[in-house]
Scaffold this motif. Structure first.
Motif, PDB file in Angstrom:
ATOM      1  N   PRO A 285       0.822  -1.203   0.000  1.00 42.96           N
ATOM      2  CA  PRO A 285       0.000   0.000   0.000  1.00 42.96           C
ATOM      3  C   PRO A 285       0.863   1.262   0.000  1.00 42.96           C
ATOM      4  CG  PRO A 285      -0.844  -1.562   1.591  1.00 42.96           C
ATOM      5  CD  PRO A 285       0.482  -2.096   1.103  1.00 42.96           C
ATOM      6  N   THR A 286       0.508   2.210  -0.858  1.00 44.05           N
ATOM      7  CA  THR A 286       1.257   3.461  -0.984  1.00 44.05           C
ATOM      8  C   THR A 286       0.364   4.588  -0.500  1.00 44.05           C
ATOM      9  OG1 THR A 286       2.442   2.571  -2.889  1.00 44.05           O
ATOM     10  CG2 THR A 286       2.496   4.960  -2.595  1.00 44.05           C
ATOM     11  N   THR A 287       0.722   5.163   0.657  1.00 45.14           N
ATOM     12  CA  THR A 287      -0.038   6.272   1.228  1.00 45.14           C
ATOM     13  C   THR A 287       0.685   7.566   0.912  1.00 45.14           C
ATOM     14  OG1 THR A 287      -0.808   4.858   3.027  1.00 45.14           O
ATOM     15  CG2 THR A 287      -1.035   7.234   3.334  1.00 45.14           C
ATOM     16  N   VAL A 288       0.005   8.464   0.211  1.00 42.83           N
ATOM     17  CA  VAL A 288       0.574   9.750  -0.191  1.00 42.83           C
ATOM     18  C   VAL A 288       0.031  10.836   0.736  1.00 42.83           C
ATOM     19  CG1 VAL A 288       0.746  11.455  -2.052  1.00 42.83           C
ATOM     20  CG2 VAL A 288       0.742   9.006  -2.595  1.00 42.83           C
ATOM     21  N   GLY A 289       0.933  11.667   1.239  1.00 46.02           N
ATOM     22  CA  GLY A 289       0.541  12.781   2.105  1.00 46.02           C
ATOM     23  C   GLY A 289       1.766  13.522   2.592  1.00 46.02           C
ATOM     24  N   ARG A 290       1.533  14.568   3.379  1.00 49.02           N
ATOM     25  CA  ARG A 290       2.656  15.376   3.870  1.00 49.02           C
ATOM     26  C   ARG A 290       3.138  14.926   5.240  1.00 49.02           C
ATOM     27  NH1 ARG A 290       0.355  18.976   7.494  1.00 49.02           N
ATOM     28  NH2 ARG A 290      -1.846  19.379   7.084  1.00 49.02           N
ATOM     29  N   GLY A 291       2.419  14.027   5.906  1.00 52.37           N
ATOM     30  CA  GLY A 291       2.778  13.584   7.248  1.00 52.37           C
ATOM     31  C   GLY A 291       3.819  12.484   7.258  1.00 52.37           C
ATOM     32  N   SER A 292       4.504  12.354   8.384  1.00 49.99           N
ATOM     33  CA  SER A 292       5.551  11.335   8.516  1.00 49.99           C
ATOM     34  C   SER A 292       4.975   9.921   8.454  1.00 49.99           C
ATOM     35  CB  SER A 292       6.326  11.536   9.819  1.00 49.99           C
ATOM     36  OG  SER A 292       5.442  11.458  10.922  1.00 49.99           O
ATOM     37  N   GLU A 293       3.671   9.752   8.696  1.00 52.22           N
ATOM     38  CA  GLU A 293       3.048   8.432   8.625  1.00 52.22           C
ATOM     39  C   GLU A 293       2.774   7.978   7.189  1.00 52.22           C
ATOM     40  OE1 GLU A 293      -0.247  11.426   9.688  1.00 52.22           O
ATOM     41  OE2 GLU A 293       1.857  11.180  10.080  1.00 52.22           O
ATOM     42  N   SER A 294       2.979   8.851   6.220  1.00 57.49           N
ATOM     43  CA  SER A 294       2.805   8.493   4.815  1.00 57.49           C
ATOM     44  C   SER A 294       4.110   7.920   4.272  1.00 57.49           C
ATOM     45  CB  SER A 294       2.410   9.732   3.994  1.00 57.49           C
ATOM     46  OG  SER A 294       1.148  10.197   4.401  1.00 57.49           O
ATOM     47  N   ASN A 295       4.047   6.769   3.616  1.00 57.67           N
ATOM     48  CA  ASN A 295       5.275   6.186   3.065  1.00 57.67           C
ATOM     49  C   ASN A 295       5.652   6.807   1.725  1.00 57.67           C
ATOM     50  OD1 ASN A 295       3.172   4.902   1.741  1.00 57.67           O
ATOM     51  ND2 ASN A 295       4.095   2.882   1.817  1.00 57.67           N
ATOM     52  N   ALA A 296       4.775   7.621   1.155  1.00 59.94           N
ATOM     53  CA  ALA A 296       5.088   8.420  -0.038  1.00 59.94           C
ATOM     54  C   ALA A 296       4.893   9.881   0.385  1.00 59.94           C
ATOM     55  CB  ALA A 296       4.185   8.039  -1.198  1.00 59.94           C
ATOM     56  N   LYS A 297       5.866  10.381   1.127  1.00 62.82           N
ATOM     57  CA  LYS A 297       5.749  11.719   1.723  1.00 62.82           C
ATOM     58  C   LYS A 297       6.048  12.795   0.689  1.00 62.82           C
ATOM     59  CE  LYS A 297       7.096  14.511   5.602  1.00 62.82           C
ATOM     60  NZ  LYS A 297       7.970  14.710   6.722  1.00 62.82           N
ATOM     61  N   VAL A 298       5.136  13.779   0.613  1.00 66.96           N
ATOM     62  CA  VAL A 298       5.265  14.889  -0.324  1.00 66.96           C
ATOM     63  C   VAL A 298       5.083  16.181   0.466  1.00 66.96           C
ATOM     64  CG1 VAL A 298       4.279  15.992  -2.363  1.00 66.96           C
ATOM     65  CG2 VAL A 298       4.369  13.501  -2.228  1.00 66.96           C
ATOM     66  N   GLU A 299       6.075  17.057   0.393  1.00 64.61           N
ATOM     67  CA  GLU A 299       6.013  18.327   1.111  1.00 64.61           C
ATOM     68  C   GLU A 299       5.102  19.299   0.370  1.00 64.61           C
ATOM     69  OE1 GLU A 299       7.349  19.004   4.054  1.00 64.61           O
ATOM     70  OE2 GLU A 299       8.294  17.032   4.182  1.00 64.61           O
ATOM     71  N   ASP A 300       3.907  19.501   0.897  1.00 64.60           N
ATOM     72  CA  ASP A 300       2.973  20.444   0.307  1.00 64.60           C
ATOM     73  C   ASP A 300       1.866  20.708   1.317  1.00 64.60           C
ATOM     74  OD1 ASP A 300       0.738  21.625  -1.070  1.00 64.60           O
ATOM     75  OD2 ASP A 300       1.617  20.981  -2.945  1.00 64.60           O
ATOM     76  N   ASP A 301       1.664  21.965   1.681  1.00 64.11           N
ATOM     77  CA  ASP A 301       0.640  22.327   2.660  1.00 64.11           C
ATOM     78  C   ASP A 301      -0.773  22.043   2.176  1.00 64.11           C
ATOM     79  OD1 ASP A 301       2.575  23.147   4.426  1.00 64.11           O
ATOM     80  OD2 ASP A 301       2.394  25.270   3.911  1.00 64.11           O
ATOM     81  N   GLN A 302      -0.973  21.854   0.871  1.00 67.63           N
ATOM     82  CA  GLN A 302      -2.306  21.587   0.333  1.00 67.63           C
ATOM     83  C   GLN A 302      -2.683  20.108   0.421  1.00 67.63           C
ATOM     84  OE1 GLN A 302      -4.366  24.089  -0.441  1.00 67.63           O
ATOM     85  NE2 GLN A 302      -2.669  25.383   0.210  1.00 67.63           N
ATOM     86  N   LEU A 303      -1.714  19.248   0.776  1.00 67.26           N
ATOM     87  CA  LEU A 303      -2.008  17.830   0.964  1.00 67.26           C
ATOM     88  C   LEU A 303      -2.309  17.572   2.432  1.00 67.26           C
ATOM     89  CD1 LEU A 303       0.798  16.078  -1.126  1.00 67.26           C
ATOM     90  CD2 LEU A 303      -1.595  16.372  -1.739  1.00 67.26           C
ATOM     91  N   SER A 304      -3.198  16.639   2.694  1.00 65.00           N
ATOM     92  CA  SER A 304      -3.442  16.206   4.060  1.00 65.00           C
ATOM     93  C   SER A 304      -2.266  15.347   4.516  1.00 65.00           C
ATOM     94  CB  SER A 304      -4.735  15.388   4.127  1.00 65.00           C
ATOM     95  OG  SER A 304      -5.840  16.178   3.758  1.00 65.00           O
ATOM     96  N   ARG A 305      -2.175  15.119   5.824  1.00 65.77           N
ATOM     97  CA  ARG A 305      -1.075  14.271   6.336  1.00 65.77           C
ATOM     98  C   ARG A 305      -1.115  12.890   5.686  1.00 65.77           C
ATOM     99  NH1 ARG A 305      -2.532  17.405  10.555  1.00 65.77           N
ATOM    100  NH2 ARG A 305      -0.858  18.635  11.485  1.00 65.77           N
ATOM    101  N   LYS A 306      -2.301  12.315   5.567  1.00 65.30           N
ATOM    102  CA  LYS A 306      -2.534  11.079   4.819  1.00 65.30           C
ATOM    103  C   LYS A 306      -3.632  11.422   3.818  1.00 65.30           C
ATOM    104  CE  LYS A 306      -2.866   7.289   7.250  1.00 65.30           C
ATOM    105  NZ  LYS A 306      -3.205   6.342   8.340  1.00 65.30           N
ATOM    106  N   HIS A 307      -3.251  11.731   2.586  1.00 67.69           N
ATOM    107  CA  HIS A 307      -4.187  12.282   1.606  1.00 67.69           C
ATOM    108  C   HIS A 307      -4.934  11.187   0.838  1.00 67.69           C
ATOM    109  CE1 HIS A 307      -5.385  16.003  -0.495  1.00 67.69           C
ATOM    110  NE2 HIS A 307      -5.716  15.135  -1.438  1.00 67.69           N
ATOM    111  N   PHE A 308      -4.183  10.279   0.209  1.00 64.77           N
ATOM    112  CA  PHE A 308      -4.810   9.150  -0.475  1.00 64.77           C
ATOM    113  C   PHE A 308      -3.889   7.947  -0.392  1.00 64.77           C
ATOM    114  CE2 PHE A 308      -2.421  11.064  -3.997  1.00 64.77           C
ATOM    115  CZ  PHE A 308      -1.934   9.977  -4.709  1.00 64.77           C
ATOM    116  N   VAL A 309      -4.480   6.768  -0.606  1.00 68.61           N
ATOM    117  CA  VAL A 309      -3.719   5.524  -0.578  1.00 68.61           C
ATOM    118  C   VAL A 309      -4.042   4.739  -1.845  1.00 68.61           C
ATOM    119  CG1 VAL A 309      -5.482   4.222   0.716  1.00 68.61           C
ATOM    120  CG2 VAL A 309      -3.082   3.501   0.827  1.00 68.61           C
TER     121      VAL A 309
END
Length: 120
Positions: free
Chosen positions: A25-49
């Protein structure tokens, strides 16, 4: 089954980072709990998986504030294929139609995640 990759690209189309969806599973978000971390204030910490389902891979919005769009449509159990485009972040707005009912207008920039098959 050929490999399927989720690719993070900048506004000019240059690859920033990519993830092999076969790795789990690939979780995209700005939080450290996301394994596909993307620095962007417009993304939620865990945005989509993106998870493996029968027949392929499916993205799911994780109740993000700004939404997740696949090929111009809000995520609704779409089976990913090469050349699909996922946009996340500031991508959706709401306006009122002529009849006064709320209508969702998909637009904006957000982050761009094309899906690639094969090898990178």
């Amino acid at each position: 089954m050929e490999s399927l990759f989720l690719v993070h690209k900048d506004a000019d189309g240059a690859t920033i980072e990519f993830w092999n969806l076969h790795d789990g599973p690939t979780t995209v978000g700005r939080g450290s709990e996301s394994n596909a971390k993307v620095e962007d204030d417009q993304l939620s910490r865990k945005h989509f998986v993106v998870t493996r389902e029968a027949g392929g891979f499916t993205p799911k919005d994780l109740e993000s504030t700004n939404g997740t769009i696949v090929n111009g449509q809000r995520v609704t159990g779409h089976l990913l294929r090469p050349n699909d485009e996922i946009r996340a972040g500031q991508v959706a707005g709401q306006n009122r139609g002529v009849d006064g009912r709320a209508q969702t207008e998909v637009g904006g920039h957000g982050k761009y995640f094309p899906v690639h098959g094969g090898r990178l």
